[in-house]
Scaffold this active site. Structure first.
Site, short mmCIF file in Angstrom:
data_model
loop_
_atom_site.label_atom_id
_atom_site.label_comp_id
_atom_site.label_asym_id
_atom_site.label_seq_id
_atom_site.Cartn_x
_atom_site.Cartn_y
_atom_site.Cartn_z
N HIS A 1 49.24 33.75 37.45
CA HIS A 1 48.23 34.46 38.24
C HIS A 1 48.92 35.08 39.47
O HIS A 1 49.35 34.36 40.37
CB HIS A 1 47.18 33.43 38.69
CG HIS A 1 46.05 34.01 39.48
ND1 HIS A 1 45.07 34.78 38.91
CD2 HIS A 1 45.75 33.93 40.79
CE1 HIS A 1 44.21 35.14 39.84
NE2 HIS A 1 44.60 34.65 41.00
N SER B 1 42.66 39.38 41.78
CA SER B 1 41.95 38.11 41.83
C SER B 1 40.57 38.27 42.48
O SER B 1 39.81 39.13 42.06
CB SER B 1 42.82 37.10 42.57
OG SER B 1 42.51 35.82 42.15
#
Ligand code: GCU
Length: 417
Positions: free
Chosen positions: A393, A250
């Site tokens: 995610h 990320s």
């Protein structure tokens, strides 16, 4: 529980953008031509590997410094101290150490590094270098690991922005230490907040005031820290520093790419779900945008980046050129099906658009991926690897299994006895 916090984080992100509605319609992504990594700023073609290495690569690097991440100052000479050592960690499979490292000189802040080196190997071992979001003690529930005392984002077990005993091992699903060590790799990790606490006023407590000022910011500081981790590994005779991979998830995937782009000692670079400002093409209006990034996280990038909030097509670079800076070294990009915010297709297309630079340098394509919609069919054989994981995610054991498989294929670790 973690899901609730991730949801809270994305709600916070959107709250910082009143009225922002992300585009998820391919018909509306815009059709801006990408800057060509194999053309100089003045439009002249890059004709040879030599021209790339000596002139075009430095040109692109400078553009990313000026317009996106800020310039990293010259590195301070690190100092370090080993503070803990257990030669029988993980049921005797690894030696675990904790080290205090001063990445910006003795007078600056220190970073605490957790290091696992496999025991059952002969010869030097390759290593993964990676920052964590929640501190060394969250990587593994082992009660001997020191709990971070630094500022931390709120989350389960974090009280007034400080970690508590309750946070031991809370990120273990993101750190399959057993897998990494059993495959013959060392793992070095540091809490990212040791370098730059991740909030808009974090600079004062970061390493920045201790190094020459050059308009850099948190992503630059995190990348700098990963290079200083490698500086330490170069002093550790157990590690094969020609075979070190830098990994990030990320926002830390963005930082890992920036670290790998600048520091050619990293033999492999892994960016997991790195999205906007990471591997995804910025000129595609899909999911997160440059404007959202600069508004929600004003402390991540250099100020100049905000010039492109409403003019992304005028950026002198796009993110495929960041990937190209890793060439001809190993690069692995991942996306996840439910992480549309990070634009999985834009990350795949970035690999496609970086590939010609590998071709110029190596005589063959960098990326063998054909179809961005294939789920969990990792592309492992080409110098640029890729997979699209099913799910949210996150960085999972599945993701690490592919990083290890990719490294096994191309980095050739010492045989595990
Ligand atoms: C937010 C942000 C992303 C970032 C992510 C993360 O979603 O918008 O750019 O990658 O946080 O770091 O978890």
């Amino acid at each position: 529980m973690r899901g609730v916090w991730l949801l809270a984080l994305s709600v916070m992100t959107l709250a910082a953008q009143p009225g922002f509605v992300a585009n998820y319609d391919e018909a509306k992504v815009g059709n801006h031509p990408l800057p060509d990594p194999l053309k100089f700023e003045d439009g002249a073609p890059v004709k040879s590997a030599k021209e790339w290495t000596e002139r075009r690569r430095p040109e692109i690097l400078r553009l990313f410094e000026e317009h996106v991440y800020g310039k990293t100052p010259a590195a301070a000479k690190i100092e370090f101290e080993v503070t803990k050592r257990d030669p029988k960690a993980l049921n005797g499979k690894a030696t675990r150490q904790e080290l205090t490292i001063w990445p910006a000189g003795r007078r600056g802040p220190s970073m605490q590094m957790l290091l696992y080196v496999p025991n059952q190997v002969s010869g030097k071992v390759p290593a993964f270098v990676s920052l964590s979001f929640t501190g060394n003690h969250s990587v593994d529930p082992d009660p001997a690991i020191t709990i971070s005392t630094r500022w931390m984002r709120q989350g389960p077990g974090i009280v007034q922005n400080r970690a508590t005993e309750a946070t031991r091992g809370t990120a273990a699903s993101r750190w399959p230490v057993d897998l990494i060590v059993s495959k013959g790799y060392a793992l070095a990790t540091v809490y990212y907040g040791d370098l730059f606490p991740d909030h808009k006023d974090g600079k004062a407590e970061s390493i920045l005031p201790h190094l020459p000022d050059s308009n850099w910011n948190a992503i630059g500081a995190w990348a700098y820290g990963m290079s200083r981790m490698l500086d330490y590994l170069e002093k550790d005779s157990r590690i094969d520093t020609k075979r070190v991979a830098v990994v990030g998830h990320s926002r830390l995937g963005k930082a890992a790419l920036w670290a790998g782009a600048q520091d050619e000692r990293f033999a492999m670079v892994v960016a997991n779900d790195s999205g906007e400002g990471g591997a995804a093409i910025s000129r595609r209006n899909y999911g997160e945008t440059v404007e959202v990034l600069n508004t929600a996280f004003p402390h991540w990038f250099t100020q100049n980046y905000a010039r492109y909030n409403k003019a992304v097509e005028q950026m002198p670079v796009d993110q495929h050129e960041l990937l190209a800076l890793v060439a001809p070294r190993l690069l692995y990009i991942t996306s996840a099906t439910e992480d549309q915010w990070a634009d999985p297709k834009g990350e795949f297309l970035s690999c496609v658009a970086a590939s010609p630079v590998y071709k110029l340098l190596l005589g063959k394509d960098g990326f063998a991926g054909q179809d961005p919609s294939l789920v969990e069919q990792p592309v492992l054989r080409s110098r640029i690897g890729y997979h699209l994981r099913a799910g949210k995610h996150d960085i999972t054991r599945y993701d690490w299994e592919q990083f290890v498989a990719f490294a096994d294929l191309h980095l050739k670790p010492a045989a595990v006895k």
